[in-house]
Design a protein around this motif. Structure first.
Motif, PDB file in Angstrom:
ATOM      1  N   GLY A  63       0.813  -1.224   0.000  1.00  0.00           N
ATOM      2  CA  GLY A  63       0.000   0.000   0.000  1.00  0.00           C
ATOM      3  C   GLY A  63       0.836   1.259   0.000  1.00  0.00           C
ATOM      4  N   ILE A  64       1.822   1.305   0.902  1.00  0.00           N
ATOM      5  CA  ILE A  64       2.683   2.493   0.999  1.00  0.00           C
ATOM      6  C   ILE A  64       3.542   2.626  -0.258  1.00  0.00           C
ATOM      7  N   GLY A  65       4.079   1.500  -0.730  1.00  0.00           N
ATOM      8  CA  GLY A  65       4.901   1.530  -1.942  1.00  0.00           C
ATOM      9  C   GLY A  65       4.125   2.050  -3.133  1.00  0.00           C
ATOM     10  N   PHE A  66       2.884   1.590  -3.274  1.00  0.00           N
ATOM     11  CA  PHE A  66       2.060   2.062  -4.387  1.00  0.00           C
ATOM     12  C   PHE A  66       1.802   3.564  -4.282  1.00  0.00           C
ATOM     13  N   SER A  67       1.509   4.038  -3.073  1.00  0.00           N
ATOM     14  CA  SER A  67       1.152   5.457  -2.893  1.00  0.00           C
ATOM     15  C   SER A  67       2.292   6.405  -3.262  1.00  0.00           C
ATOM     16  N   THR A  68       3.547   5.909  -3.238  1.00  0.00           N
ATOM     17  CA  THR A  68       4.685   6.788  -3.571  1.00  0.00           C
ATOM     18  C   THR A  68       4.637   7.260  -5.023  1.00  0.00           C
ATOM     19  N   ALA A  69       3.827   6.617  -5.869  1.00  0.00           N
ATOM     20  CA  ALA A  69       3.704   7.067  -7.267  1.00  0.00           C
ATOM     21  C   ALA A  69       3.135   8.477  -7.337  1.00  0.00           C
ATOM     22  N   ILE A  70       2.370   8.885  -6.329  1.00  0.00           N
ATOM     23  CA  ILE A  70       1.721  10.203  -6.349  1.00  0.00           C
ATOM     24  C   ILE A  70       2.746  11.329  -6.228  1.00  0.00           C
ATOM     25  N   THR A  71       3.763  11.145  -5.369  1.00  0.00           N
ATOM     26  CA  THR A  71       4.695  12.230  -5.034  1.00  0.00           C
ATOM     27  C   THR A  71       5.476  12.788  -6.233  1.00  0.00           C
ATOM     28  N   PRO A  72       6.165  11.954  -7.035  1.00  0.00           N
ATOM     29  CA  PRO A  72       6.944  12.538  -8.127  1.00  0.00           C
ATOM     30  C   PRO A  72       6.091  13.249  -9.177  1.00  0.00           C
ATOM     31  N   ILE A  73       4.874  12.758  -9.416  1.00  0.00           N
ATOM     32  CA  ILE A  73       3.993  13.423 -10.399  1.00  0.00           C
ATOM     33  C   ILE A  73       3.552  14.779  -9.871  1.00  0.00           C
ATOM     34  N   ILE A  74       3.196  14.835  -8.580  1.00  0.00           N
ATOM     35  CA  ILE A  74       2.803  16.111  -7.960  1.00  0.00           C
ATOM     36  C   ILE A  74       3.988  17.071  -7.940  1.00  0.00           C
ATOM     37  N   ALA A  75       5.179  16.576  -7.589  1.00  0.00           N
ATOM     38  CA  ALA A  75       6.381  17.438  -7.530  1.00  0.00           C
ATOM     39  C   ALA A  75       6.707  18.017  -8.906  1.00  0.00           C
ATOM     40  N   GLU A  76       6.627  17.177  -9.935  1.00  0.00           N
ATOM     41  CA  GLU A  76       6.904  17.634 -11.295  1.00  0.00           C
ATOM     42  C   GLU A  76       5.834  18.640 -11.745  1.00  0.00           C
ATOM     43  N   SER A  77       4.555  18.362 -11.455  1.00  0.00           N
ATOM     44  CA  SER A  77       3.463  19.277 -11.828  1.00  0.00           C
ATOM     45  C   SER A  77       3.578  20.609 -11.090  1.00  0.00           C
ATOM     46  N   ASP A  78       3.987  20.540  -9.816  1.00  0.00           N
ATOM     47  CA  ASP A  78       4.150  21.755  -9.007  1.00  0.00           C
ATOM     48  C   ASP A  78       5.243  22.650  -9.583  1.00  0.00           C
ATOM     49  N   ALA A  79       6.371  22.034  -9.947  1.00  0.00           N
ATOM     50  CA  ALA A  79       7.481  22.809 -10.525  1.00  0.00           C
ATOM     51  C   ALA A  79       7.091  23.414 -11.872  1.00  0.00           C
ATOM     52  N   ALA A  80       6.245  22.712 -12.621  1.00  0.00           N
ATOM     53  CA  ALA A  80       5.823  23.186 -13.949  1.00  0.00           C
ATOM     54  C   ALA A  80       4.541  24.037 -13.892  1.00  0.00           C
ATOM     55  N   ASN A  81       4.023  24.299 -12.669  1.00  0.00           N
ATOM     56  CA  ASN A  81       2.773  25.072 -12.475  1.00  0.00           C
ATOM     57  C   ASN A  81       1.593  24.482 -13.249  1.00  0.00           C
ATOM     58  N   LEU A 388      15.621   7.658  -7.630  1.00  0.00           N
ATOM     59  CA  LEU A 388      15.171   6.995  -8.860  1.00  0.00           C
ATOM     60  C   LEU A 388      13.664   7.155  -9.058  1.00  0.00           C
ATOM     61  N   ARG A 389      12.903   7.130  -7.957  1.00  0.00           N
ATOM     62  CA  ARG A 389      11.457   7.374  -8.072  1.00  0.00           C
ATOM     63  C   ARG A 389      11.193   8.803  -8.518  1.00  0.00           C
ATOM     64  N   GLY A 390      12.026   9.737  -8.048  1.00  0.00           N
ATOM     65  CA  GLY A 390      11.919  11.126  -8.499  1.00  0.00           C
ATOM     66  C   GLY A 390      12.134  11.240  -9.998  1.00  0.00           C
ATOM     67  N   LEU A 391      13.002  10.387 -10.538  1.00  0.00           N
ATOM     68  CA  LEU A 391      13.231  10.334 -11.993  1.00  0.00           C
ATOM     69  C   LEU A 391      12.128   9.550 -12.709  1.00  0.00           C
ATOM     70  N   GLN A 392      11.224   8.961 -11.924  1.00  0.00           N
ATOM     71  CA  GLN A 392      10.152   8.085 -12.426  1.00  0.00           C
ATOM     72  C   GLN A 392      10.724   6.849 -13.123  1.00  0.00           C
ATOM     73  N   ASP A 393      11.878   6.398 -12.602  1.00  0.00           N
ATOM     74  CA  ASP A 393      12.507   5.164 -13.078  1.00  0.00           C
ATOM     75  C   ASP A 393      12.224   4.082 -12.037  1.00  0.00           C
ATOM     76  N   VAL A 394      11.372   3.128 -12.362  1.00  0.00           N
ATOM     77  CA  VAL A 394      10.938   2.168 -11.350  1.00  0.00           C
ATOM     78  C   VAL A 394      11.109   0.698 -11.753  1.00  0.00           C
ATOM     79  N   LYS A 395      11.155   0.403 -13.053  1.00  0.00           N
ATOM     80  CA  LYS A 395      11.121  -1.005 -13.466  1.00  0.00           C
ATOM     81  C   LYS A 395      12.451  -1.733 -13.210  1.00  0.00           C
ATOM     82  N   ILE A 396      13.559  -1.143 -13.642  1.00  0.00           N
ATOM     83  CA  ILE A 396      14.877  -1.768 -13.407  1.00  0.00           C
ATOM     84  C   ILE A 396      15.187  -1.824 -11.911  1.00  0.00           C
ATOM     85  N   PRO A 397      14.921  -0.737 -11.124  1.00  0.00           N
ATOM     86  CA  PRO A 397      15.134  -0.830  -9.674  1.00  0.00           C
ATOM     87  C   PRO A 397      14.327  -1.947  -9.003  1.00  0.00           C
TER      88      PRO A 397
END
Length: 460
Positions: A63-81, A388-397
């Motif tokens: 559950g917690i691992g799945f929820s981490t997908a939200i953070t990098p998308i929000i961070a990227e959207s926030d920086a890009a307004n 790596l999650r910040g880079l949205q690189d998840v499959k190889i890790p």
């Protein structure tokens, strides 16, 4: 590059990470208090909470691992307004986390008969089942809380989840005291009382975090007027593509620590209770590294949104350095006090259980030496995973974590963790092997990706 280019980032890294650390430490501190309170009832009760929580840890990791997908998308959207993309990520993420919370509850609830097939001590299983019934229900509010938390972290508003967690912890501790021991006119419920405390506190945490976010200008528009069932298929797919591998990464790591609990159970209730003590203490220091990992995910996600790859790499390395320095301090602390820390968990005035308690403390003291050794590799692997999650690189890790923990770490734990080998210490030797392998391979992956991003950016 001079050292000061990295150390000058420490202050802002700390400002982002400290609230996350305190919130995560709050979760662990409740477990610490639970273990001390339950430990007063006896080693069988402590082992039962450990066994019950082993099922919970696996479900929580997903559950917690799945929820981490939200953070990098929000961070990227926030920086890009890009508010529209951010709102979509939060709403669809909240929907998915709610569904996952319900599914995980059902999974744990239906998995209880496995305890009888795992050759665990019978008195421990008998105590663990009613405890697990209630704690399983608390998975639903926990995973919903994680959706709000990861969203809040993505907006760099890391203080609010901390406030909600601290409130939940205070409520949990008070309810535990009242219900475990039957204080202030409440019934004496033993470890089932601890489960009630967990459930109530998690429900309050969800409400309080939503209330805090609703009252802030930056987050209000995201968390109000949510059309819960009007979903965006493309965003759902993006969250699933990021979240599923992230969940598996966390699952592979948590599952090997859970396997350590089960392997300890094969050695008897005292090794299992000792394993719980060492695991609880080492998980506190892991939460500090996890706080820095969230900071890495946020800062790397921001720099990715800005396409500032040189800065991305420099900031990530500042976090790696900071984490390594803190892990070194914790390693020295565990070495220095390995013989004393486990004594907090047991009652040496209990003459009836004195022999059991003495054995538990002796085993746990040795395990803390192993925990001291793996502090640095544990810190590095979780920090690099965050970047790596910040880079949205998840499959190889995800593949790296599977290889490290299950093709290298677990076989070592299984072989050396037998009674005629190294016993409990052998189990933790496998944990050390898995964490060290993961730290090295994940770092190689991050180094390769960031160099490639810089090179392709320079060419364009």
């Amino acid at each position: 590059m001079q050292l000061s280019q990295y150390t000058k980032e420490f202050k802002y890294n700390w400002q982002l990470a400290a609230p996350v650390m305190l919130g995560m430490l709050g979760h662990t501190f409740v477990s610490f208090v639970d273990n001390i309170m339950v430990g007063q009832l006896g080693t069988a009760q402590l082992a039962a909470v450990s066994l019950g929580n082993s099922f919970m840890f696996i479900a929580m990791s997903l559950g917690i691992g799945f929820s981490t997908a939200i953070t990098p998308i929000i961070a990227e959207s926030d920086a890009a307004n890009d508010f529209k993309n951010g709102k979509s990520a939060f709403k669809n993420g909240l929907f998915l986390c709610t569904v996952i919370g319900v599914l995980l509850f059902l999974l744990v609830f239906l998995a209880k008969p496995l305890m009888y097939l795992m050759q665990q001590p019978e008195e421990v299983v008998t105590l663990a089942i009613p405890y697990l019934d209630l704690v399983a229900v608390s998975l639903i509010p926990l995973v919903v809380f994680q959706a709000f938390k990861q969203f809040s972290d993505g907006l760099s508003m890391t203080k609010f989840p901390m406030y909600a967690t601290l409130l939940g912890n205070v409520i949990n501790i008070v309810l535990n005291y009242m219900l475990i021991f039957g204080k202030f006119g409440m019934p004496e419920m033993g470890i089932v009382g601890a489960a009630y405390g967990t459930l109530v506190s998690r429900l309050i945490m969800v409400w309080y975090l939503w209330y805090l976010l609703k009252g802030r200008e930056k987050s209000k528009a995201y968390v109000t007027n949510i059309k819960f069932f009007i979903l965006d298929k493309l965003m759902l797919r993006k969250l699933l593509d990021l979240g599923a591998p992230s969940a598996m990464q966390m699952f592979f790591e948590v599952a090997i620590f859970t396997a350590a609990i089960w392997l300890s159970g094969l050695l008897g209730k005292n090794p299992q209770a000792a394993n719980q003590i060492a695991l609880n203490l080492s998980s506190m220091t892991f939460m500090v590294a996890t706080g820095l990992s969230v900071a890495a995910m946020i800062r790397v996600g921001n720099q990715k949104g800005l396409k500032a790859y040189h800065e991305l790499r420099r900031i990530a390395f500042s976090l790696f350095l900071m984490g390594t320095l803190m892990a070194t301090v914790f390693a020295l602390f565990f070495f220095a006090f390995h013989a004393y820390l486990p004594k907090i968990y047991v009652d040496f005035d209990d003459v009836k259980n004195l022999a059991d308690n003495t054995e538990v403390v002796s085993i746990a003291s040795n395990l803390l030496i192993a925990a001291a050794i793996f502090q640095i590799s544990d810190s590095i692997q979780v920090l690099v995973l965050g970047a790596l999650r910040g880079l949205q690189d998840v499959k190889i890790p995800t593949l790296i974590t599977f290889i490290s923990y299950w093709l290298i770490g677990f076989p070592v734990s299984w072989y050396f963790g037998k009674a005629d080998q190294l016993g409990s210490f052998g189990i933790w030797t496998g944990l050390l092997a898995g964490l060290t392998t993961a730290a090295i391979l994940l770092y190689i992956r991050f180094n390769y990706l960031t160099k490639r991003l810089i090179l392709s950016n320079n060419k364009s």
